[in-house]
Design a protein around this motif. Structure first.
Motif, PDB file in Angstrom:
ATOM      1  N   UNK A  82     -16.671 -10.188   1.871  1.00 49.52           N
ATOM      2  CA  UNK A  82     -15.417 -10.019   2.620  1.00 49.52           C
ATOM      3  C   UNK A  82     -15.630  -9.157   3.863  1.00 49.52           C
ATOM      4  N   UNK A  83     -16.410  -8.096   3.719  1.00 48.72           N
ATOM      5  CA  UNK A  83     -16.678  -7.206   4.847  1.00 48.72           C
ATOM      6  C   UNK A  83     -17.466  -7.945   5.925  1.00 48.72           C
ATOM      7  N   UNK A  84     -18.491  -8.699   5.503  1.00 53.80           N
ATOM      8  CA  UNK A  84     -19.285  -9.471   6.466  1.00 53.80           C
ATOM      9  C   UNK A  84     -18.421 -10.506   7.170  1.00 53.80           C
ATOM     10  N   UNK A  85     -17.525 -11.152   6.416  1.00 49.89           N
ATOM     11  CA  UNK A  85     -16.639 -12.143   7.013  1.00 49.89           C
ATOM     12  C   UNK A  85     -15.686 -11.486   8.017  1.00 49.89           C
ATOM     13  N   UNK A  86     -15.185 -10.310   7.672  1.00 50.72           N
ATOM     14  CA  UNK A  86     -14.313  -9.565   8.590  1.00 50.72           C
ATOM     15  C   UNK A  86     -15.034  -9.287   9.911  1.00 50.72           C
ATOM     16  N   UNK A  87     -16.295  -8.876   9.835  1.00 52.97           N
ATOM     17  CA  UNK A  87     -17.062  -8.587  11.043  1.00 52.97           C
ATOM     18  C   UNK A  87     -17.359  -9.861  11.836  1.00 52.97           C
ATOM     19  N   UNK A  88     -17.607 -10.957  11.137  1.00 55.59           N
ATOM     20  CA  UNK A  88     -17.860 -12.232  11.818  1.00 55.59           C
ATOM     21  C   UNK A  88     -16.623 -12.684  12.592  1.00 55.59           C
ATOM     22  N   UNK A  89     -15.452 -12.525  11.969  1.00 51.54           N
ATOM     23  CA  UNK A  89     -14.213 -12.971  12.603  1.00 51.54           C
ATOM     24  C   UNK A  89     -13.786 -12.030  13.724  1.00 51.54           C
TER      25      UNK A  89
END
Length: 377
Positions: free
Chosen positions: A141-148
């Motif tokens: 979730x954290x990685x996805x947040x940074x990607x977005x």
């Protein structure tokens, strides 16, 4: 901002919310090492099944928004014109793989039927982004947040060929970490069929992997310093090499020599956070050290490579590793008030950066907003 900006905001909130259902910490090591070859048992347990459902939902939402767009991106109609030229057998500067697929898609769906072409590239690009997070993101979730919020996904609605190559480069990192350099090079060569700039990651990623695995010695620092020296005093040579492959960039609007202060600040802050957390998060973790060196390389490129046209495209191949590095570094910190402040600071900083991106998406040279799609518009 107009109402369509809420599509991007809600997409980010919903996908990250779904990402909280994903717990990858026990599986990423096996995915990177290669499943059965690492002793991982075949089949899925309950958590992997739950992860799979959430990740499929995330993929469908991200791919849907991207694939259904129309007239989004400053180069959307430029691509449409190139699709027609490719179908006519005329010369375009794009790479062979891209041209072959575009011609094949128009043979299937009809001349100048450009929506399926954009949709196909959207589906593939999002697949590689999400698959990379699934295989390497211990804190999904954290990685996805940074990607977005870092803009990588939303910018993929522009520059179709480049962001497909970038997504493939992100996915290929697991093969570098595994030491499967043959597979890594094959994936990068496949990416080069769509944007040849991705070839530069072969020496860059392999150098980062070697530095991550070896104790640093004096000659490493000498070699690094020499390279930085050449970037400062050998700019004309590098420019001639670049213009050999991209002659149309010479003296173009992209050859501006501007520094990307936002990316320099991001790289520097991540570097500082990594140094603070060296003992607890980097010293014994090969993956984090690999991502750390990519961030360091990105900082050098942004600070010393302003002579490179579209320098952000070069730097993105390196700093996109932050989507794995930042969560990994923060997770290794000892629980307490300082760790909480660091985590909240990162979340807030990327949230502010996302807000600035949304504001700039209306610019004529970006045009990612307003968002239009062929279903309702």
């Amino acid at each position: 901002m107009d109402a369509s900006a809420w599509i991007y905001i809600l997409l980010t909130l919903i996908t990250v919310g779904l990402g909280l259902w994903v717990d990858n910490r026990d599986y990423v090591g096996g995915y990177i090492r290669g499943g059965r070859a690492s002793g991982t048992q075949p089949g899925w347990d309950w958590q992997q099944a739950r992860n799979g459902v959430a990740i499929i939902a995330i993929y469908c939402l991200m791919a849907g928004v991207s694939a259904c767009r129309i007239a989004v991106g400053n180069d959307y109609w430029v691509y449409r014109d190139n699709f027609k030229l490719i179908a006519q057998g005329r010369y375009v500067s794009s790479e062979l793989g891209f041209n072959v697929i575009v011609k094949w898609m128009q043979e299937i769906f009809g001349y100048d039927n450009y929506l399926p072409v954009f949709a196909l590239f959207s589906l593939v690009t999002v697949f590689f982004f999400v698959k990379a997070l699934h295989d390497q993101g211990r804190y999904f979730a954290f990685s996805l947040y940074l990607l977005m919020t870092g803009g990588y996904y939303f910018n993929s609605l522009n520059s179709v060929r480049y962001y497909l190559a970038l997504a493939m480069a992100l996915y290929s990192m697991k093969y570098v970490l595994r030491g499967a350099y043959g597979k890594f090079i094959l994936w990068i060569l496949a990416g080069a069929l769509f944007h040849k700039s991705v070839l530069l990651v072969i020496p860059v990623y392999m150098a980062a992997r070697l530095l991550a695995a070896a104790p640093l010695k004096k000659w490493h620092y000498v070699a690094g310093g020499t390279f930085v020296f050449t970037l400062i005093f050998g700019q004309n040579y590098y420019r001639e090499v670049i213009f050999y492959f991209y002659p149309y960039y010479r003296d173009s609007m992209f050859d501006s020599g501007e520094l990307s202060y936002a990316n320099i600040a991001k790289c520097f802050c991540v570097l500082a956070l990594s140094v603070i957390c060296y003992r607890c998060s980097l010293k014994e973790d090969l993956s984090n050290r690999f991502y750390f060196f990519l961030n360091l390389f990105g900082l050098i490129v942004y600070c010393c490579g302003s002579f490179i046209p579209e320098v952000s495209r070069v730097g993105y191949y390196m700093i996109i590793a932050q989507v794995f590095l930042i969560p990994g570094v923060l997770a290794g910190m000892k629980k307490g008030w300082f760790a909480g402040i660091c985590k909240a600071g990162v979340i807030a900083a990327f949230g502010i950066y996302f807000g600035m991106l949304l504001r700039d998406m209306y610019a004529v040279d970006v045009r990612l907003l307003p968002y239009l799609n062929w279903i309702f518009n």
